[in-house]
Design a protein around this motif. Structure first.
Motif, PDB file in Angstrom:
ATOM      1  N   ALA A  89      -4.453  11.267   5.174  1.00 30.57           N
ATOM      2  CA  ALA A  89      -4.717  10.530   6.420  1.00 30.57           C
ATOM      3  C   ALA A  89      -4.961  11.460   7.603  1.00 30.57           C
ATOM      4  CB  ALA A  89      -3.549   9.594   6.710  1.00 30.57           C
ATOM      5  N   LEU A 129      -4.015   7.529  -6.688  1.00 31.97           N
ATOM      6  CA  LEU A 129      -3.227   7.829  -5.499  1.00 31.97           C
ATOM      7  C   LEU A 129      -3.458   9.297  -5.173  1.00 31.97           C
ATOM      8  CD1 LEU A 129      -0.973   7.111  -3.415  1.00 31.97           C
ATOM      9  CD2 LEU A 129       0.643   7.983  -5.068  1.00 31.97           C
ATOM     10  N   TYR A 170       0.830  -1.204   0.000  1.00 31.12           N
ATOM     11  CA  TYR A 170       0.000   0.000   0.000  1.00 31.12           C
ATOM     12  C   TYR A 170       0.868   1.260   0.000  1.00 31.12           C
ATOM     13  CZ  TYR A 170      -3.977  -3.034   0.777  1.00 31.12           C
ATOM     14  OH  TYR A 170      -4.939  -4.005   0.621  1.00 31.12           O
ATOM     15  N   HIS A 171       0.401   2.268  -0.707  1.00 31.32           N
ATOM     16  CA  HIS A 171       1.174   3.499  -0.864  1.00 31.32           C
ATOM     17  C   HIS A 171       0.249   4.693  -0.632  1.00 31.32           C
ATOM     18  CE1 HIS A 171       3.595   0.441  -2.718  1.00 31.32           C
ATOM     19  NE2 HIS A 171       2.552   0.161  -3.511  1.00 31.32           N
ATOM     20  N   GLY A 172       0.793   5.762  -0.089  1.00 31.73           N
ATOM     21  CA  GLY A 172      -0.026   6.944   0.191  1.00 31.73           C
ATOM     22  C   GLY A 172       0.122   7.301   1.661  1.00 31.73           C
ATOM     23  N   SER A 173      -0.682   8.254   2.136  1.00 28.75           N
ATOM     24  CA  SER A 173      -0.465   8.747   3.500  1.00 28.75           C
ATOM     25  C   SER A 173      -1.103   7.861   4.580  1.00 28.75           C
ATOM     26  CB  SER A 173      -0.966  10.190   3.617  1.00 28.75           C
ATOM     27  OG  SER A 173      -2.335  10.271   3.268  1.00 28.75           O
ATOM     28  N   PHE A 174      -1.939   6.899   4.202  1.00 29.27           N
ATOM     29  CA  PHE A 174      -2.568   6.006   5.195  1.00 29.27           C
ATOM     30  C   PHE A 174      -1.706   4.779   5.472  1.00 29.27           C
ATOM     31  CE2 PHE A 174      -6.310   8.308   4.240  1.00 29.27           C
ATOM     32  CZ  PHE A 174      -7.139   8.134   5.326  1.00 29.27           C
ATOM     33  N   ASP A 175      -1.729   4.313   6.721  1.00 28.13           N
ATOM     34  CA  ASP A 175      -1.196   2.981   7.016  1.00 28.13           C
ATOM     35  C   ASP A 175      -2.355   2.019   6.792  1.00 28.13           C
ATOM     36  OD1 ASP A 175       1.411   3.607   7.700  1.00 28.13           O
ATOM     37  OD2 ASP A 175       0.802   4.230   9.711  1.00 28.13           O
ATOM     38  N   ALA A 176      -2.592   1.689   5.526  1.00 25.20           N
ATOM     39  CA  ALA A 176      -3.809   0.943   5.172  1.00 25.20           C
ATOM     40  C   ALA A 176      -3.933  -0.367   5.951  1.00 25.20           C
ATOM     41  CB  ALA A 176      -3.826   0.686   3.661  1.00 25.20           C
ATOM     42  N   TRP A 198      -8.944  -3.000   0.447  1.00 25.84           N
ATOM     43  CA  TRP A 198      -9.047  -1.695   1.121  1.00 25.84           C
ATOM     44  C   TRP A 198     -10.492  -1.189   1.078  1.00 25.84           C
ATOM     45  CZ3 TRP A 198      -7.482   1.532   4.579  1.00 25.84           C
ATOM     46  CH2 TRP A 198      -7.867   2.878   4.530  1.00 25.84           C
ATOM     47  N   ASP A 251      -6.460   8.696   0.601  1.00 27.91           N
ATOM     48  CA  ASP A 251      -5.124   8.709   0.002  1.00 27.91           C
ATOM     49  C   ASP A 251      -4.328   7.429   0.287  1.00 27.91           C
ATOM     50  OD1 ASP A 251      -2.691   9.429  -1.076  1.00 27.91           O
ATOM     51  OD2 ASP A 251      -2.113  10.674   0.625  1.00 27.91           O
ATOM     52  N   THR A 252      -4.798   6.345  -0.305  1.00 32.05           N
ATOM     53  CA  THR A 252      -3.996   5.124  -0.280  1.00 32.05           C
ATOM     54  C   THR A 252      -4.304   4.344  -1.536  1.00 32.05           C
ATOM     55  OG1 THR A 252      -3.384   3.124   0.946  1.00 32.05           O
ATOM     56  CG2 THR A 252      -5.695   3.734   1.016  1.00 32.05           C
TER      57      THR A 252
END
Ligand SMILES: Cc1cc2nc3c(=O)[nH]c(=O)nc-3n(C[C@H](O)[C@H](O)[C@H](O)COP(=O)(O)OP(=O)(O)OC[C@H]3O[C@@H](n4cnc5c(N)ncnc54)[C@H](O)[C@@H]3O)c2cc1C
Length: 411
Positions: free
Chosen positions: A355, A350, A64-70, A390, A378-379
């Protein structure tokens, strides 16, 4: 004007899940989904080439990529097997852990989700394109493009991102929220091809090559994947490239893809092959040098663009230095990324709502009683079922928390 307790904007994977979860947690609440298209779940039907790769047995933060810890959110929700058992959907997995419905049919997944919506008593309003959301006395008033409105106490926004606009997702709700001061991450097409200079791939359109792809920026290796790359007239495509598209958001045009076109051969083996082919075909034209190692277009492309000599010359002129540069090119065929692909070729977005704009309950900090789920956040996950996972998990969290927040408010 319509009225409901909980309104879900967007009838995709996350919106359907959120609606079911909210109704399940608080059956007394009226739950409604509004969807701009004439039916819900249109995108789901296209997932996994119509087979719906609905999750993956191997879930890791690296996917997973982006500002969330998905993954932290996903781990708070039931496993995919448990979740789908509740909907009566049998699942199976392939050797790479990708999970599919046992039916092999995305339509059967959507049908099962719809049956669950119906069983729980969730209302669907299709053809309702949300244009505006305003705060009302006891909640919100949501206006459609054609002048209708829905009043609700709580909102769950599940309207997706920008990817695949022909399936209803054109970023309209993201723009609406940005206009109300909600912060978004940098928006880029993800799970998508990457553009390169069309001159650099001239002659390669339609070629498919098994290779190892490495993504670099400023000389630093960022990611490596083995798979099949497909060339179009101005882009590189294929799952391994799709999984690198998110990097464009961070590295922009300093991103470079390097293909090892002979991943199962050492440099020595490649050089030995070229030398023996040169001996064997000394009377042939240069464009035949790599015949037997690559398909025709790729073989000609590599010799022509590396040796930069007329292809009518014979192979007998190939020198030791030619073998060296050609070997290097085959092992490190490099393409500067010139841009992201158009949204219609992307499978995900993305850079939705950042987050730090939401709580652990996926409620907007700025606007109380508004919950978010799915691709609007944002993930983005890699190819392989991670994005749908997700969608299901964030839908459960948003739906559950939204319903809990309403308890006690209804008579
Ligand atoms: C071709 C394709 C194949 C894919 N295959 C896979 C796969 O196999 N596995 C996987 O994990 N992921 C896959 N994905 C990605 C995955 O489908 C998405 O990440 C996921 O569907 C996102 O779910 P969502 O509910 O957040 O948004 P969406 O499914 O995009 O749903 C959002 C809904 O909101 C509606 N909407 C948008 N704006 C408005 C508005 N203004 N008013 C009212 N309604 C609105 C849209 O019409 C849409 O129905 C694929 C994507 C594509 C395009």
């Amino acid at each position: 004007m319509m009225r409901t307790d909980i309104l879900v904007i967007g009838g995709g994977a996350s919106g359907i899940t959120a609606a079911c979860e909210a109704k399940k947690c608080y059956p007394r609440a009226d739950v409604m989904i509004c969807e701009r298209l004439d039916r819900i779940g249109k995108k789901l039907l296209s997932t996994g080439n119509g087979k719906c790769n609905l999750s993956n047995r191997e879930l890791s933060p690296d996917n997973y990529h982006g500002s969330f810890d998905a993954l932290i959110f996903i781990e708070k929700t039931p496993s995919a097997e448990e979740f789908f058992a509740e909907y009566g959907i049998l699942c199976t997995a392939d050797e790479q852990g990708r999970m599919y419905p046992y039916s092999g049919s995305a339509a059967s997944v959507l049908n099962a989700l719809r049956l669950r919506l119906k069983g729980l008593g969730v209302t669907e309003v299709c053809g309702f394109e949300v244009r505006d959301i305003v705060q009302a006395k006891s909640g919100f008033s949501v206006a459609s493009a054609d002048g209708r409105s829905i009043e609700c106490r709580r909102l769950i926004i599940a309207a997706g991102g920008y990817a695949a606009p022909n399936m209803g997702t054109d970023g309209s709700v993201l723009r609406l929220l940005r206009g109300k001061g909600v912060k978004l991450g940098k928006i880029v097409p993800a799970v998508a091809p990457l553009r390169v200079d069309s001159e650099r791939v001239k002659g390669l359109k339609g070629v498919r090559a098994k290779c190892v792809v490495r993504a670099f920026a400023d000389g630093r290796l960022l990611r490596e994947e083995k798979g099949e790359v497909q060339f179009t007239e101005n882009s590189l495509s294929g799952i391994c490239v799709f999984n690198m598209a998110y990097l464009f958001g961070k590295y922009d045009k300093s991103l470079r893809l390097e293909l090892d076109l002979a991943p199962d051969m050492s440099e020595q083996e490649v050089a030995d092959y070229i030398r023996s082919a040169a001996q064997m075909r000394s009377d042939c034209e240069l464009n035949e040098l790599l015949t037997g190692m690559f398909c025709k277009n790729l073989a000609v492309y590599l010799v022509k663009t590396t040796l930069k000599r007329p292809m009518t010359e014979t192979v007998s002129g190939v020198t030791a230095s030619d073998v060296k540069v050609l070997t290097n090119r085959i092992k490190r065929c490099s393409f500067d990324v010139s841009g992201a692909s158009p949204w219609q070729n992307a499978q995900a977005t993305l850079g939705g709502i950042a987050a730090d704009e939401v709580t652990d309950a996926l409620e907007l900090r700025r606007f109380k009683d508004v919950y978010l789920c799915g691709e609007i956040l944002d993930t983005v996950g890699d190819c392989g079922g991670y994005n749908l996972q997700w969608a299901w998990s964030s839908g459960i969290i948003a739906g559950r928390n939204c319903a809990l927040s309403l308890k006690g408010e209804l008579k």
